[in-house]
Design a protein around this motif. Structure first.
Motif, mmCIF file in Angstrom:
data_model
loop_
_atom_site.group_PDB
_atom_site.id
_atom_site.type_symbol
_atom_site.label_atom_id
_atom_site.label_comp_id
_atom_site.label_asym_id
_atom_site.label_seq_id
_atom_site.Cartn_x
_atom_site.Cartn_y
_atom_site.Cartn_z
ATOM 1 N N UNK A 37 0.811 -1.220 0.000
ATOM 2 C CA UNK A 37 0.000 0.000 0.000
ATOM 3 C C UNK A 37 0.844 1.269 0.000
ATOM 4 N N UNK A 38 1.888 1.305 0.817
ATOM 5 C CA UNK A 38 2.623 2.567 0.966
ATOM 6 C C UNK A 38 3.195 3.032 -0.374
ATOM 7 N N UNK A 39 3.832 2.132 -1.181
ATOM 8 C CA UNK A 39 4.265 2.612 -2.503
ATOM 9 C C UNK A 39 3.092 3.065 -3.365
ATOM 10 N N UNK A 40 1.931 2.425 -3.204
ATOM 11 C CA UNK A 40 0.779 2.836 -4.019
ATOM 12 C C UNK A 40 0.302 4.236 -3.645
ATOM 13 N N UNK A 41 0.378 4.589 -2.324
ATOM 14 C CA UNK A 41 -0.001 5.953 -1.941
ATOM 15 C C UNK A 41 0.874 6.956 -2.675
ATOM 16 N N UNK A 42 2.181 6.643 -2.722
ATOM 17 C CA UNK A 42 3.102 7.583 -3.382
ATOM 18 C C UNK A 42 2.815 7.604 -4.876
ATOM 19 N N UNK A 43 2.609 6.417 -5.467
ATOM 20 C CA UNK A 43 2.358 6.367 -6.907
ATOM 21 C C UNK A 43 1.112 7.164 -7.264
ATOM 22 N N UNK A 44 0.077 7.098 -6.412
ATOM 23 C CA UNK A 44 -1.143 7.838 -6.703
ATOM 24 C C UNK A 44 -0.861 9.335 -6.735
ATOM 25 N N UNK A 45 0.115 9.780 -5.935
ATOM 26 C CA UNK A 45 0.426 11.203 -5.895
ATOM 27 C C UNK A 45 1.557 11.594 -6.819
ATOM 28 N N UNK A 48 -7.895 10.615 -9.723
ATOM 29 C CA UNK A 48 -6.784 11.513 -9.456
ATOM 30 C C UNK A 48 -5.435 10.932 -9.825
ATOM 31 N N UNK A 49 -5.267 9.628 -9.669
ATOM 32 C CA UNK A 49 -3.962 9.011 -9.914
ATOM 33 C C UNK A 49 -3.670 8.993 -11.412
ATOM 34 N N UNK A 50 -2.374 8.997 -11.785
ATOM 35 C CA UNK A 50 -2.033 8.862 -13.206
ATOM 36 C C UNK A 50 -2.609 7.557 -13.764
ATOM 37 N N UNK A 51 -3.093 7.574 -14.993
ATOM 38 C CA UNK A 51 -3.815 6.408 -15.530
ATOM 39 C C UNK A 51 -3.051 5.093 -15.439
#
Lengths: 102, 482
Positions: free
Chosen positions: B136-144, B233-236
């Motif tokens: 999850x933590x990398x996904x939070x960053x990836x979303x931003x 919001x996240x990059x496609x």
């Protein structure tokens, strides 16, 4: 030495967890929401330690260290996100974050 | 820890080391040659895929029975690594075009894949929690990753807050189960339940909290509120990866925990799963109809598909159906994964260079300008709807069949009716592409086109020969789960 009944720990941790969960839901400042999240994590930690003590094994206490490390990593990411948002909008109120909608 | 322990987790360990090294190596790659970072990232995933598929057929536990490698974990690890590979292909073109080419993407993606693979191999609730955080933590960053683009940070913080909220539930549930059974290993929990030493009320509350936490992760109604905002919001390319990776990892944990640790509780949880599945299918499909943004539309569609898969978890208590229904869930995860990655690949290609939101209308006239992309998108939309002979049809067929075999005909009918509703918004995309006059621009990068076409072919081939995948899914359960 251990005269405090187990149920006290459980009730305290349940109260902490509930307060944390309510805090995440009703507070609008992400920083306060972080604190509430920490409260939830620490409620779980307290439960781990209490049970670990009652069972006389150290497993639960070791898990608490894992949880602390994870919580620290999580907060680092969360605070970075808040800083990024504050730079572009000069506000971190969650209610103002409503640009994403249909 | 011994060498054999490390060998069991070799794919995950290799991927973590590779991702860490990639962060360093990337510093020495000049700005014009960042394609090397992408290729290195993809190579890491490819090697991991090779390592993990070498473990097929064996079963071993390590680290004091905290992790287990069996066909189930290998099957899902293969899915995760392939999803990561496709995500890299899509992302390289899309991120350069929209001006957010940050090469940390590749390392973070690798970390997240490693977390998902660990999740599928978890045999202890603590590992489940750690894997959940690692993915999850990398996904939070990836979303931003697209900061300062307006929606990206907003989506990321919403994802973060609700994701951490869900983790809190998982953790507290784990703590209560630890209290109820004096242990956190799934096998130990089962033994404790069977011997009758478990404190049942505490155990049931703990299991329910785990269910709430995982429902957030797989975006089941009523824990789905974050999904549309985050997906939009996240990059496609990130969204495409998230829509299969995070969901499949959540289901991996649900299947492992609820079929291994709590088989005796499955009967009590069946009604809860049934309600969750029904609500998720209906709400997801109905809400998707009115969406203007295609990213939000697919977000609601992903919620609906989570509902279909949840249906497979309902009859777990019935041993005669359990294997078939779990296998159909795995089959559906693969089918859904291919389809959703393809759809997001097309969206990544169509997305404006400013990275603004893409509406369904932006696809109008795509068939004239980009016939291959439009044809691929047509396959994906038809597969999502469940039209034969595409893969999506068979995925739903297996799910509905096991639901009926398990005695949940009502649920299957709800699923069928809500699929009919979904036809409306999926077919609208096809109508837009083929019957509207407009100049839809799209990326002409060959990588993304080839990826979309290959995925469309996979949807067709799996649709024509569906039994092979289902047999593979059955084998995945043969030496571990159920």
């Amino acid at each position: 030495m251990n005269t405090i009944p187990m149920s006290y720990y459980l009730v305290l941790s349940a109260v902490m967890f509930t307060l944390g969960a309510i805090g995440v839901i009703i507070r609008r400042n992400p920083l306060v929401m972080f604190m509430s999240l920490e409260l939830m994590f620490n409620a779980a930690n307290l439960t781990f330690v209490a049970f670990s003590n009652a069972f006389g094994n150290a497993n639960g206490q070791i898990f608490v260290f894992f949880v602390m490390v994870v919580a620290a990593a999580e907060v680092a990411v969360g605070l970075a996100l808040i800083v990024a948002i504050f730079r572009t909008r000069h506000s971190i109120d969650i209610d103002l974050m409503n640009t994403l909608k249909n | 820890m011994s060498l054999s322990d490390l060998l069991i987790l070799l794919p995950q360990a290799f991927l973590l080391v590779w991702a860490s090294l990639l962060l360093l190596v990337d510093l020495f790659i000049s700005k014009e040659r960042k394609v090397i970072t992408a290729i290195l990232g993809a190579a890491g995933l490819a090697i991991t895929l090779g390592l993990t598929s070498g473990q097929w057929g064996s079963r071993a536990t390590g680290f004091n029975q905290m992790v287990v490698v069996d066909n189930f974990s290998v099957f899902l690890s293969g899915l995760f690594t392939l999803a990561g590979l496709v995500a890299i292909v899509i992302a390289y073109d899309n991120m350069r075009r929209t001006g957010i080419h940050k090469t940390e993407f590749y390392s973070l993606l690798l970390f997240s894949v490693a977390g998902m693979m660990l999740m599928s191999a978890a045999a202890d609730l603590i590992i489940v929690f750690l894997a959940l955080e690692l993915l999850s933590i990398p996904l939070y960053i990836l979303a931003g990753l697209a900061v300062p683009r307006a929606g990206s940070a907003e989506g990321a913080i919403k994802y973060f807050l609700l994701g951490a909220f869900a983790s809190g539930f998982v953790l507290y549930g784990t703590a209560l189960i630890f209290g109820a059974t004096q242990g956190t290993s799934l096998a130990g929990i089962m033994a404790s339940i069977q011997s009758g030493t478990a404190e049942l009320p505490l155990l049931v509350i703990g299991a329910a909290l785990l269910l709430v936490g995982f429902s957030f992760k797989v975006a089941a109604v009523p824990f789905h509120m974050w999904t549309p905002d985050v997906y939009q919001g996240a990059p496609s390319p990130v969204t495409g990866f998230m829509s299969i990776g995070a969901k499949a990892a959540g289901f991996a944990a649900l299947i492992r925990v609820f079929s291994l640790a709590f088989p005796s509780l499955a009967g009590q949880f069946a009604p809860i799963f049934a309600v969750l599945a029904g609500l998720t299918m209906v709400v997801g499909n109905v809400a998707a109809v009115s969406q203007v943004s295609i990213k939000r539309m697919l977000a609601y569609s992903s919620i609906a598909h989570a509902g279909y898969i949840l249906m497979a978890l309902v009859p777990l208590a019935d041993p005669s159906v359990a294997a078939n229904s779990t296998a159909s869930a795995l089959t559906y995860l693969v089918v859904y994964g291919i389809t959703t990655l393809g759809a997001w690949a097309v969206i990544s290609a169509v997305e404006n260079a400013d990275g603004g939101d893409t509406s369904v209308r932006d696809l109008s006239g795509l068939a004239r300008q980009h016939p291959w992309l439009a044809a691929a998108m047509t396959f994906f939309m038809l597969s999502f709807t469940g039209i034969p002979p595409l893969a999506g049809f068979w995925g739903k067929f297996y799910l509905f069949r096991t639901a009926i075999e398990g005695g949940y005909t009502t649920l299957a009918i709800i699923g069928l009716l809500s699929s009919l509703v979904s036809a409306w918004y999926y077919l609208r995309v096809i109508v837009m592409m083929y019957f509207r006059e407009s100049e839809a621009g799209a990326s002409r990068a060959p990588s993304i086109q080839i990826a979309a076409i290959l995925l469309a072919l996979a949807v067709l081939v799996l649709g024509l020969f569906p039994s092979g995948l289902f047999q593979l899914a059955l084998q995945a359960l043969a030496n571990g789960v159920s």
